[in-house]
Design a protein around this motif. Structure first.
Motif, mmCIF file in Angstrom:
data_model
loop_
_atom_site.group_PDB
_atom_site.id
_atom_site.type_symbol
_atom_site.label_atom_id
_atom_site.label_comp_id
_atom_site.label_asym_id
_atom_site.label_seq_id
_atom_site.Cartn_x
_atom_site.Cartn_y
_atom_site.Cartn_z
ATOM 1 N N LEU A 86 -2.062 -10.089 3.433
ATOM 2 C CA LEU A 86 -1.654 -8.777 3.942
ATOM 3 C C LEU A 86 -1.738 -8.785 5.458
ATOM 4 C CD1 LEU A 86 -1.354 -5.547 3.824
ATOM 5 C CD2 LEU A 86 -3.864 -5.558 3.792
ATOM 6 N N VAL A 87 -0.718 -8.275 6.117
ATOM 7 C CA VAL A 87 -0.749 -8.029 7.559
ATOM 8 C C VAL A 87 -0.467 -6.543 7.768
ATOM 9 C CG1 VAL A 87 0.208 -8.558 9.823
ATOM 10 C CG2 VAL A 87 0.029 -10.361 8.094
ATOM 11 N N ASN A 93 -8.321 -1.154 0.873
ATOM 12 C CA ASN A 93 -7.521 -0.533 -0.183
ATOM 13 C C ASN A 93 -6.208 -1.288 -0.396
ATOM 14 O OD1 ASN A 93 -9.464 1.437 -0.526
ATOM 15 N ND2 ASN A 93 -8.369 2.995 0.629
ATOM 16 N N ALA A 94 -5.574 -1.664 0.712
ATOM 17 C CA ALA A 94 -4.302 -2.383 0.620
ATOM 18 C C ALA A 94 -4.486 -3.768 0.011
ATOM 19 C CB ALA A 94 -3.667 -2.496 2.008
ATOM 20 N N ALA A 95 -5.641 -4.397 0.263
ATOM 21 C CA ALA A 95 -5.905 -5.715 -0.320
ATOM 22 C C ALA A 95 -5.991 -5.628 -1.841
ATOM 23 C CB ALA A 95 -7.193 -6.290 0.261
ATOM 24 N N ALA A 133 -6.838 -1.740 -8.810
ATOM 25 C CA ALA A 133 -7.007 -0.402 -8.263
ATOM 26 C C ALA A 133 -7.912 -0.475 -7.040
ATOM 27 C CB ALA A 133 -7.619 0.522 -9.307
ATOM 28 N N PRO A 134 -7.578 0.228 -5.946
ATOM 29 C CA PRO A 134 -8.465 0.275 -4.782
ATOM 30 C C PRO A 134 -9.848 0.787 -5.167
ATOM 31 C CG PRO A 134 -6.309 1.130 -4.214
ATOM 32 C CD PRO A 134 -6.321 0.937 -5.704
ATOM 33 N N PRO A 151 0.830 -1.212 0.000
ATOM 34 C CA PRO A 151 0.000 0.000 0.000
ATOM 35 C C PRO A 151 0.857 1.252 0.000
ATOM 36 C CG PRO A 151 0.045 -0.968 2.191
ATOM 37 C CD PRO A 151 0.722 -1.951 1.275
ATOM 38 N N THR A 152 0.302 2.329 -0.522
ATOM 39 C CA THR A 152 0.941 3.638 -0.477
ATOM 40 C C THR A 152 0.179 4.513 0.512
ATOM 41 O OG1 THR A 152 -0.428 4.635 -2.199
ATOM 42 C CG2 THR A 152 1.510 3.361 -2.912
#
Length: 500
Positions: free
Chosen positions: A243-244, A266-268, A275-276, A98-99
Motif C-alpha cells: 500500500l502507498v 485500516n487500509a492495510a 476487516a480493519p 480503502p474506503t
C-alpha cells in the motif's frame, strides 16, 4: 546521554505550533533509518517503521474544478501497471482499496470522500517523491483511489488531497523489499528539489510485515503561497501486497506533522481482505481475519481521566501525541512489544507541557493474547525487563531505583496480578535534569496493560513526604504517589473494560 523521550518535543501531534526538526537533524534521522532498514533486510528480519504527518492548514489546493465521483468508475485514461497489461495473474481488486470509512480526518477538517478510482496507477503523479511506478518495480496489478475533503464543508479547501495505491507482487518477500525501497525513496524525495525530512515514526499491526510514514516539506513554485508543501507517504507491506498512501497539503513551517497511522493500518487490513481493527470480522475463523474481539479506542485511557500534573501549569493539560520511533512504552523495555507476539495491540501517549518544555509523559499499551498462558508468559517476560532494565536498542539506558513490587490490590480493577517498578534516566537539558518513571504491568485473563509514567525533575524526585529525606521540599505538594496510582488505575480500568 541522548534522551529520546525528551526529543519528542519536535513531534507533537495535538499541540499546534510545535517546532519541526532542523534540516540537519532530519537528514541525520533519515540516514539512521535507512541504515537500520538495510541491516534488517540483510538479516532477513521484518522491518517495522512508521511516520507521522500533522494538523493541516488553510490553503486552497486547486480542487474546485474536479468533480466528486461517489460511485467511482474505471478511468478510460488509466493505465494498468501490470508489466503484462493484464490483471489475470492477481486476485487484487478495487475492493482491496480503502474506503472513506477507513480514513481518519484530523479535526477541524471535514471527512475524506472518494473522488475517483483507477485501474492501475493513473496517468498523473500521485506522489511527488516517488519517481518510479509500482509497475516498474514489478507489481503484477495495481489500483488507485483518490480522496478529497468533503466539498462545501468548512476548511475543506485547506485539507489538501489524499490517495491510496495498492499493488500485488509475486511473493511476500518481494512486497516487503519493494516497501522498504519505497520508504527510502520517500525519505530522500529526490523528485523534489530542496525537500527536507520532517518526521518518521513506527507503525505496528498484526498484518503488517514492514511499514513507514515519511513526511517531507519543500518550497512551492508559487512565490505568493505563504506556506510550504508537505507530502506524507505511508508505505505498508502485508502478505504479497503493498500500500502507498499519500497526503499532500500546504502548511506553514511551524505546523507539526499530523498522523496517517490509523488510516494506513485500516487500509492495510482492507488491502489483504480482512476487516480493519475497528470493525468486527464477519468470519473470525477465516485465514487472515483478525480475531472476533479486537482492542479499540475504548480500551485506551482518555486524557480527561488522567489527574493533572499539579507541579506545573499547562495551557493544554494532558495532550495526546505520537512519539518518535525511539520511544518505548516502558523505559526498561528490552525489545519492541511486537516481540511478545500479542494477537492485538492498541497504544496511546500523552504529554504535559509548560510554556517551555515537556515535563510529563504517559505511555500506555494494551495487549491481547491468544490465551491466558500466552498472556502469563508475556507478563513474566516484562517483569524480567523491569528487574534487569537493560541498556537496549530502543535508545534508553535507565537506572532501576525500585524493583517490581506487587500492587494488584491497589488497582481496584481486579487484575490477576500487577507489578510496579521505578527507573530514572537523564533529561535532554543536561545538568541535574532527570526523568523519574514508574512502570506498571497488569495481567487480566488474556490481556496485559502496560503503563509508563514519567515526570521531569532532578536531582530529587518529584515529591517526597519524608521530612528526614534530604530531598524533602515543604513547598512542593506530596502528590506524586497518588498521581501515579490514579494514572495506573485509569489505564488498567480502560484496558480491561470489555472483559469485566
Amino acid at each position: 546521554m541522548s534522551d529520546p523521550i525528551s526529543r519528542l518535543d519536535q513531534f507533537r501531534a495535538d499541540a499546534p505550533g510545535a517546532p519541526m526538526n532542523s534540516a540537519a537533524e532530519a537528514r541525520r534521522r533519515g540516514d539512521q533509518i535507512r541504515r537500520r532498514r538495510r541491516a534488517v533486510v540483510t538479516a532477513g528480519v521484518a522491518a517495522v517503521a512508521a511516520v507521522v504527518t500533522g494538523p493541516v492548514i488553510f490553503l486552497s489546493t486547486g480542487l474546485g474544478d474536479k468533480g466528486i465521483d461517489p460511485a467511482p468508475a474505471t478511468s478510460e485514461s488509466a493505465v494498468a501497471s501490470s508489466p503484462s497489461g493484464s490483471a489475470s495473474a492477481s486476485d487484487l481488486t478495487r475492493a482491496n482499496l480503502p474506503t472513506e470509512d477507513d480514513l481518519v480526518a484530523d479535526d477541524p477538517y471535514p471527512a475524506w470522500v472518494q473522488q475517483q478510482t483507477y485501474d492501475g496507477e493513473g496517468t498523473d503523479t500521485y506522489n511527488d517523491c516517488l519517481t518510479e511506478s509500482l509497475g516498474d518495480r514489478g507489481a503484477e496489478t495495481t489500483f488507485r483511489r483518490d480522496f478529497v475533503a468533503k466539498p462545501g464543508e468548512e476548511m475543506a479547501d485547506a485539507a489538501g488531497t489524499l490517495n491510496a495505491v495498492v499493488a500485488q507482487f509475486d511473493s511476500a518477500d518481494e512486497a516487503e523489499k519493494v516497501s522498504i525501497n519505497l520508504s527510502d525513496a520517500a525519505i530522500s524525495c529526490s523528485g523534489v528539489d530542496g525537500a527536507e525530512l520532517a518526521g518518521t515514526l513506527p507503525i505496528e499491526s498484526r498484518v503488517i510485515s514492514s511499514g513507514s510514514i515519511d513526511v517531507v516539506t519543500y518550497q512551492p513554485d508559487d512565490p505568493d503561497m505563504n506556506a510550504v508543501w508537505e507530502t506524507a507517504t505511508a508505505v505498508v507491506a502485508a502478505e504479497d501486497r503493498v500500500l502507498v498512501m499519500t497526503r499532500k497539503r500546504g502548511v506553514q513551517d511551524y505546523v507539526p506533522p499530523t498522523t496517517l497511522q490509523t488510516s494506513a493500518v485500516n487500509a492495510a487490513y482492507r488491502m489483504i481482505g480482512a476487516a480493519p481493527p475497528d470493525e468486527p470480522s464477519p468470519d473470525p475463523t477465516a485465514t487472515g481475519s483478525p480475531t472476533a474481539e479486537l482492542l479499540g479506542e475504548a480500551n485506551l485511557v482518555a486524557a480527561g481521566d488522567l489527574p493533572p500534573l499539579d507541579r506545573f501549569e499547562s495551557a493544554l493539560g494532558w495532550n495526546r501525541y505520537t512519539p518518535t520511533p525511539d520511544v518505548p512504552t516502558l523505559a526498561c523495555q528490552k525489545e519492541w512489544l511486537s516481540s511478545l507476539s500479542a494477537s492485538a495491540k492498541v497504544a496511546t501517549d500523552y504529554r504535559w507541557d509548560t510554556d517551555s518544555a515537556m515535563v510529563g509523559q504517559v505511555h500506555v499499551a494494551v495487549l491481547e493474547f491468544s490465551d491466558a498462558n500466552a498472556a502469563g508468559a508475556a507478563y513474566n517476560e516484562i517483569m524480567e525487563w523491569m528487574e534487569v532494565c537493560p541498556a537496549n536498542k530502543l535508545g534508553v539506558d535507565p537506572n532501576v531505583t525500585a524493583l517490581p513490587m506487587d500492587v494488584s490490590s491497589d488497582l481496584d480493577a481486579g487484575p490477576k496480578r500487577a507489578a510496579r517498578s521505578q527507573a530514572t534516566y537523564p533529561g535532554l537539558e543536561g545538568g541535574d535534569s532527570t526523568w523519574f518513571e514508574t512502570e506498571l504491568v497488569a495481567e487480566y485473563e488474556t490481556r496485559l496493560v502496560l503503563v509508563g509514567y514519567g515526570e521531569l525533575a532532578g536531582p530529587c524526585p518529584p515529591s517526597t513526604g519524608d521530612k528526614e529525606d534530604p530531598c524533602y521540599q515543604p513547598d512542593q505538594p506530596d502528590s506524586w504517589p497518588d498521581r501515579v496510582l490514579a494514572i495506573e488505575k485509569a489505564a488498567v480500568t480502560a484496558g480491561i473494560s470489555d472483559l469485566r
